[in-house]
Write a protein that holds these residues in place. Structure first.
Motif, mmCIF file in Angstrom:
data_model
loop_
_atom_site.group_PDB
_atom_site.id
_atom_site.type_symbol
_atom_site.label_atom_id
_atom_site.label_comp_id
_atom_site.label_asym_id
_atom_site.label_seq_id
_atom_site.Cartn_x
_atom_site.Cartn_y
_atom_site.Cartn_z
ATOM 1 N N VAL A 83 1.688 6.554 -7.133
ATOM 2 C CA VAL A 83 0.567 7.385 -7.585
ATOM 3 C C VAL A 83 0.778 8.854 -7.247
ATOM 4 C CG1 VAL A 83 -1.902 7.847 -7.272
ATOM 5 C CG2 VAL A 83 -1.096 5.493 -7.492
ATOM 6 N N ASN A 84 1.345 9.132 -6.078
ATOM 7 C CA ASN A 84 1.346 10.504 -5.561
ATOM 8 C C ASN A 84 2.694 11.214 -5.567
ATOM 9 O OD1 ASN A 84 -1.477 10.401 -4.829
ATOM 10 N ND2 ASN A 84 -0.880 9.071 -3.127
ATOM 11 N N THR A 85 3.755 10.523 -5.990
ATOM 12 C CA THR A 85 5.076 11.160 -6.015
ATOM 13 C C THR A 85 5.753 10.887 -7.358
ATOM 14 O OG1 THR A 85 6.415 9.292 -5.209
ATOM 15 C CG2 THR A 85 5.266 10.614 -3.552
ATOM 16 N N ARG A 127 2.353 1.677 -3.483
ATOM 17 C CA ARG A 127 1.348 2.182 -4.435
ATOM 18 C C ARG A 127 1.122 3.682 -4.233
ATOM 19 N NH1 ARG A 127 -4.785 0.020 -4.193
ATOM 20 N NH2 ARG A 127 -4.580 1.116 -2.188
ATOM 21 N N ASN A 128 1.072 4.131 -2.995
ATOM 22 C CA ASN A 128 0.906 5.562 -2.740
ATOM 23 C C ASN A 128 2.083 6.362 -3.291
ATOM 24 O OD1 ASN A 128 -1.536 5.240 -1.426
ATOM 25 N ND2 ASN A 128 -0.614 5.071 0.607
ATOM 26 N N LEU A 129 3.305 5.820 -3.154
ATOM 27 C CA LEU A 129 4.473 6.498 -3.710
ATOM 28 C C LEU A 129 4.391 6.586 -5.230
ATOM 29 C CD1 LEU A 129 7.402 4.970 -1.585
ATOM 30 C CD2 LEU A 129 6.432 7.262 -1.400
ATOM 31 N N SER A 142 9.996 1.054 0.269
ATOM 32 C CA SER A 142 8.889 0.349 0.931
ATOM 33 C C SER A 142 9.345 -0.947 1.574
ATOM 34 C CB SER A 142 7.771 0.068 -0.084
ATOM 35 O OG SER A 142 7.293 1.268 -0.653
ATOM 36 N N ILE A 170 0.839 -1.202 0.000
ATOM 37 C CA ILE A 170 0.000 0.000 0.000
ATOM 38 C C ILE A 170 0.875 1.253 0.000
ATOM 39 C CG2 ILE A 170 -1.649 1.331 1.367
ATOM 40 C CD1 ILE A 170 -2.904 -1.332 2.220
ATOM 41 N N HIS A 171 1.946 1.222 0.791
ATOM 42 C CA HIS A 171 2.869 2.363 0.833
ATOM 43 C C HIS A 171 3.513 2.586 -0.536
ATOM 44 C CE1 HIS A 171 5.677 5.242 2.516
ATOM 45 N NE2 HIS A 171 6.702 4.539 2.074
#
Length: 287
Positions: free
Chosen positions: A245-247, A241-243, A258, A238-239
């Motif tokens: 998508v958002n960075t 995927r957030n990286l 991660s 999850i961490h």
């Protein structure tokens, strides 16, 4: 990852050091070898910077350490970054949880549990008392003889009581209150939430929560209703995927930041969990 406490103990000829039980004082006088280094420690530690500049990258953010900076770092993992080719010199005090609690219980004014938020790296007010303390420690390293163990223990106690006596060290005092008063279940959860994105072995997580490996696995399952391995994989994916998508992190950067050992392992696990490849999430045109 490098265990900075064990690495220091294993290299007494490279790191000048004095120990008292598990508590340890060392002087790092470091030429630049690697700009970035993954580090972790099963004990809390104080850092006083004598020369140079470094950054500690943690799950909560980045903290810059410059000359005459003093910080308290709670046990766990981080990425250290040296900012120039110049040497970096610092004094480090490693102090176990039980020693900190023993000293704090001797205080005339008790420390209570606080709602104050604390991070992995906590600044210490560098007042005259702190400066005088570290100047006195430098005499140990300049002397040719080993100081008495009883004197070393007194210096560790002096450091903890000195910084705990300054009410402006709010973050550190909140952490000290947590050490004294929080249930073990909350402590376990905080350690895991702060360190899941680092490539630590289960034995390391067990050390961070002061348990044997078998007790750690048992208590973890009781609290999270799953195994540590499954929980870590889910949190890391999850961490990552957030990286993505958002960075602006690349797939390789997201994998290593991660806690994955390799990009190939990360890609297989990511596709198994989300049904998409990491590159297709990073660049939807390839989906």
């Amino acid at each position: 990852m490098v265990n900075i406490y064990d690495n220091t103990l294993d290299n007494p000829n490279y790191y000048r050091q004095f120990s008292c039980g598990e508590s340890l004082i060392t002087l790092y006088n470091c030429p630049l070898k690697n700009k970035y280094q993954d580090v972790w420690c099963q004990h809390n530690y104080f850092i006083y910077v004598i020369e140079g500049t470094k950054r500690w990258h943690t799950a909560q953010g980045t903290f810059e350490l410059t000359e005459n900076t003093c910080v308290f770092v709670r046990k766990g993992a981080a990425i250290s970054e040296q900012l120039s080719d110049d040497k970096f010199c610092l004094v480090m005090f490693f102090v176990p949880d039980d020693f900190i609690c023993e000293v704090l219980k001797s205080k005339t004014s008790p420390i209570y549990r606080s709602d104050e938020t604390f991070h992995t790296v906590m600044p210490i007010i560098n007042d005259n008392y702190v400066q005088a303390f570290f100047k006195s420690i430098m005499h140990f390293f300049e002397a040719r003889y080993e100081p008495e163990k009883a004197l070393l223990e007194l210096k560790f106690r002096e450091l903890i009581l000195t910084v705990a006596g300054n009410l402006n060290n709010r973050e550190m005092l909140a952490y000290f209150g947590a050490l004294l008063h929080e249930p073990q279940a909350i402590s376990l959860q905080k350690v895991m939430e702060s360190n899941y994105c680092y490539n630590l072995k289960l034995e390391a997580y067990a050390k961070l929560v002061n348990r044997s490996l078998s007790a750690f696995k048992r208590d973890f399952r009781k609290q999270f209703d799953t195994t540590p391995g499954k929980w870590l994989l889910e949190k890391r994916l999850i961490h990552a995927r957030n990286l993505l998508v958002n960075t602006n992190k690349t797939v390789s950067e997201a994998a290593f930041e991660s806690g994955f050992e390799s990009v190939s392992h990360f890609s297989r696990a990511f596709r198994g969990r989300f049904g998409l490849t990491p590159i297709s999430v990073k660049n939807p045109v390839f989906a």
